[in-house]
Design a protein around this motif. Sequence first.
Motif, mmCIF file in Angstrom:
data_model
loop_
_atom_site.group_PDB
_atom_site.id
_atom_site.type_symbol
_atom_site.label_atom_id
_atom_site.label_comp_id
_atom_site.label_asym_id
_atom_site.label_seq_id
_atom_site.Cartn_x
_atom_site.Cartn_y
_atom_site.Cartn_z
ATOM 1 N N TRP A 34 0.827 -1.202 0.000
ATOM 2 C CA TRP A 34 0.000 0.000 0.000
ATOM 3 C C TRP A 34 0.866 1.259 0.000
ATOM 4 O O TRP A 34 0.610 2.203 -0.745
ATOM 5 C CB TRP A 34 -0.961 -0.006 1.183
ATOM 6 N N LYS A 35 1.900 1.262 0.850
ATOM 7 C CA LYS A 35 2.817 2.401 0.910
ATOM 8 C C LYS A 35 3.489 2.610 -0.446
ATOM 9 O O LYS A 35 3.604 3.745 -0.923
ATOM 10 C CB LYS A 35 3.867 2.154 1.998
ATOM 11 N N PHE A 36 3.919 1.526 -1.066
ATOM 12 C CA PHE A 36 4.558 1.605 -2.379
ATOM 13 C C PHE A 36 3.600 2.152 -3.427
ATOM 14 O O PHE A 36 3.963 3.018 -4.221
ATOM 15 C CB PHE A 36 5.075 0.227 -2.802
ATOM 16 N N LEU A 37 2.364 1.650 -3.447
ATOM 17 C CA LEU A 37 1.404 2.076 -4.466
ATOM 18 C C LEU A 37 0.992 3.540 -4.298
ATOM 19 O O LEU A 37 0.664 4.207 -5.267
ATOM 20 C CB LEU A 37 0.184 1.161 -4.479
ATOM 21 N N LYS A 38 1.008 4.030 -3.051
ATOM 22 C CA LYS A 38 0.692 5.449 -2.821
ATOM 23 C C LYS A 38 1.805 6.350 -3.333
ATOM 24 O O LYS A 38 1.528 7.439 -3.847
ATOM 25 C CB LYS A 38 0.437 5.706 -1.335
ATOM 26 N N HIS A 39 3.042 5.910 -3.183
ATOM 27 C CA HIS A 39 4.171 6.696 -3.691
ATOM 28 C C HIS A 39 5.328 5.750 -4.036
ATOM 29 O O HIS A 39 6.192 5.491 -3.201
ATOM 30 C CB HIS A 39 4.641 7.744 -2.686
ATOM 31 N N PRO A 40 5.298 5.224 -5.269
ATOM 32 C CA PRO A 40 6.333 4.271 -5.671
ATOM 33 C C PRO A 40 7.736 4.889 -5.685
ATOM 34 O O PRO A 40 7.931 5.976 -6.217
ATOM 35 C CB PRO A 40 5.937 3.883 -7.097
ATOM 36 N N SER A 43 13.826 11.264 -9.421
ATOM 37 C CA SER A 43 12.809 11.682 -8.451
ATOM 38 C C SER A 43 11.410 11.570 -9.071
ATOM 39 O O SER A 43 10.417 11.700 -8.371
ATOM 40 C CB SER A 43 13.076 13.113 -7.991
ATOM 41 N N TRP A 44 11.372 11.343 -10.360
ATOM 42 C CA TRP A 44 10.109 11.182 -11.086
ATOM 43 C C TRP A 44 9.747 9.708 -11.287
ATOM 44 O O TRP A 44 8.849 9.397 -12.047
ATOM 45 C CB TRP A 44 10.194 11.866 -12.444
ATOM 46 N N PHE A 45 10.428 8.812 -10.598
ATOM 47 C CA PHE A 45 10.164 7.382 -10.795
ATOM 48 C C PHE A 45 8.685 7.058 -10.639
ATOM 49 O O PHE A 45 8.128 6.276 -11.410
ATOM 50 C CB PHE A 45 10.985 6.511 -9.831
ATOM 51 N N PHE A 46 8.043 7.663 -9.645
ATOM 52 C CA PHE A 46 6.631 7.339 -9.391
ATOM 53 C C PHE A 46 5.762 7.624 -10.618
ATOM 54 O O PHE A 46 4.828 6.883 -10.906
ATOM 55 C CB PHE A 46 6.107 8.067 -8.149
ATOM 56 N N ILE A 47 6.090 8.664 -11.365
ATOM 57 C CA ILE A 47 5.326 8.970 -12.582
ATOM 58 C C ILE A 47 5.554 7.891 -13.626
ATOM 59 O O ILE A 47 4.607 7.410 -14.253
ATOM 60 C CB ILE A 47 5.676 10.367 -13.127
ATOM 61 N N PHE A 48 6.806 7.489 -13.818
ATOM 62 C CA PHE A 48 7.107 6.430 -14.780
ATOM 63 C C PHE A 48 6.433 5.124 -14.379
ATOM 64 O O PHE A 48 5.914 4.398 -15.227
ATOM 65 C CB PHE A 48 8.617 6.246 -14.925
ATOM 66 N N PHE A 49 6.409 4.832 -13.081
ATOM 67 C CA PHE A 49 5.744 3.616 -12.604
ATOM 68 C C PHE A 49 4.270 3.636 -13.005
ATOM 69 O O PHE A 49 3.757 2.658 -13.567
ATOM 70 C CB PHE A 49 5.868 3.486 -11.082
ATOM 71 N N TYR A 50 3.587 4.749 -12.732
ATOM 72 C CA TYR A 50 2.164 4.831 -13.063
ATOM 73 C C TYR A 50 1.928 4.818 -14.568
ATOM 74 O O TYR A 50 0.973 4.198 -15.047
ATOM 75 C CB TYR A 50 1.532 6.080 -12.445
ATOM 76 N N VAL A 51 2.782 5.467 -15.329
ATOM 77 C CA VAL A 51 2.637 5.476 -16.793
ATOM 78 C C VAL A 51 2.770 4.053 -17.339
ATOM 79 O O VAL A 51 1.948 3.608 -18.144
ATOM 80 C CB VAL A 51 3.661 6.430 -17.453
ATOM 81 N N PHE A 52 3.803 3.328 -16.892
ATOM 82 C CA PHE A 52 3.984 1.954 -17.360
ATOM 83 C C PHE A 52 2.828 1.057 -16.915
ATOM 84 O O PHE A 52 2.371 0.198 -17.673
ATOM 85 C CB PHE A 52 5.315 1.379 -16.859
ATOM 86 N N ILE A 108 -4.749 -3.402 -14.965
ATOM 87 C CA ILE A 108 -4.085 -2.306 -14.245
ATOM 88 C C ILE A 108 -3.695 -2.790 -12.849
ATOM 89 O O ILE A 108 -2.589 -2.532 -12.366
ATOM 90 C CB ILE A 108 -4.985 -1.053 -14.177
ATOM 91 N N SER A 109 -4.588 -3.530 -12.220
ATOM 92 C CA SER A 109 -4.318 -4.065 -10.886
ATOM 93 C C SER A 109 -3.118 -5.011 -10.898
ATOM 94 O O SER A 109 -2.180 -4.852 -10.108
ATOM 95 C CB SER A 109 -5.569 -4.787 -10.367
ATOM 96 N N ILE A 110 -3.127 -6.007 -11.782
ATOM 97 C CA ILE A 110 -1.997 -6.934 -11.827
ATOM 98 C C ILE A 110 -0.735 -6.195 -12.261
ATOM 99 O O ILE A 110 0.362 -6.499 -11.803
ATOM 100 C CB ILE A 110 -2.268 -8.176 -12.717
ATOM 101 N N GLY A 111 -0.879 -5.182 -13.109
ATOM 102 C CA GLY A 111 0.279 -4.386 -13.511
ATOM 103 C C GLY A 111 0.934 -3.697 -12.323
ATOM 104 O O GLY A 111 2.168 -3.615 -12.236
ATOM 105 N N ALA A 112 0.136 -3.238 -11.388
ATOM 106 C CA ALA A 112 0.680 -2.604 -10.177
ATOM 107 C C ALA A 112 1.413 -3.635 -9.318
ATOM 108 O O ALA A 112 2.504 -3.365 -8.806
ATOM 109 C CB ALA A 112 -0.445 -1.942 -9.380
ATOM 110 N N PHE A 113 0.829 -4.825 -9.176
ATOM 111 C CA PHE A 113 1.494 -5.892 -8.417
ATOM 112 C C PHE A 113 2.788 -6.325 -9.101
ATOM 113 O O PHE A 113 3.793 -6.565 -8.439
ATOM 114 C CB PHE A 113 0.571 -7.099 -8.243
ATOM 115 N N LEU A 114 2.744 -6.434 -10.430
ATOM 116 C CA LEU A 114 3.944 -6.808 -11.178
ATOM 117 C C LEU A 114 5.034 -5.747 -11.038
ATOM 118 O O LEU A 114 6.220 -6.077 -10.917
ATOM 119 C CB LEU A 114 3.599 -7.032 -12.656
ATOM 120 N N GLY A 115 4.629 -4.490 -11.050
ATOM 121 C CA GLY A 115 5.591 -3.410 -10.855
ATOM 122 C C GLY A 115 6.209 -3.443 -9.474
ATOM 123 O O GLY A 115 7.414 -3.225 -9.311
#
Length: 185
Positions: A6-12, A102-111, A141-148
């Motif tokens: 949860w912490k990771f998904l809020k701010h990867p 410092s923009w990793f979280f944006i790239f994570f969400y984009v991917f 999208i859900s499994i993509g977040a877990f995979l990330g």
Amino acid sequence: MRKDLWKFLKHPIYQEDENTDLKYRLGIFAKLLGFSLLISIVLGILINALPELLGIDLGDHAMELIFEDYSPIFVLFAAVILAPVLEETIFRAPMVLFKKSSWFFIFFYVFTLAFGFYHITNFEINTTVLLLSPLLVAPQISIGAFLGFIRVRFGFVWALLLHATYNFILIGPIILLKLLDIPLE
């Protein structure tokens, strides 16, 4: 694990897990697999109910059509080997390029979103499908977040294994029914 996820998904952030114990990693793997399957099954039931509930036509799903052109064994290979290798290489492998940004979280969400919305191609594209696309690709999208998450914490191979296992569990029963010539409906 849920708190870390949860912490990771809020701010990867790109932070590898230093615990390399196989038992520990397999435990996290199993929990991620279980959560992702549960979410996908619940969302899948909702998505499959949409046409009747809303009186809409979503057209044929790619899974319905693929068996017309390919053998069950090829479909299994494509879903469990080919798709995970290609999709993880495209959508998760590049994350390492941004790990110090410092923009990793944006790239994570984009991917993650690109991975999910790529799967809209499983549907016949029409206005209704496009309007409902966030819901229709929510399982991906859900499994993509877990995979990330597992990609960042444990590495590329773990994401690949999670993706392959997830696909195998979802498609395996369909393949078995096809091989046994048992109708799906």
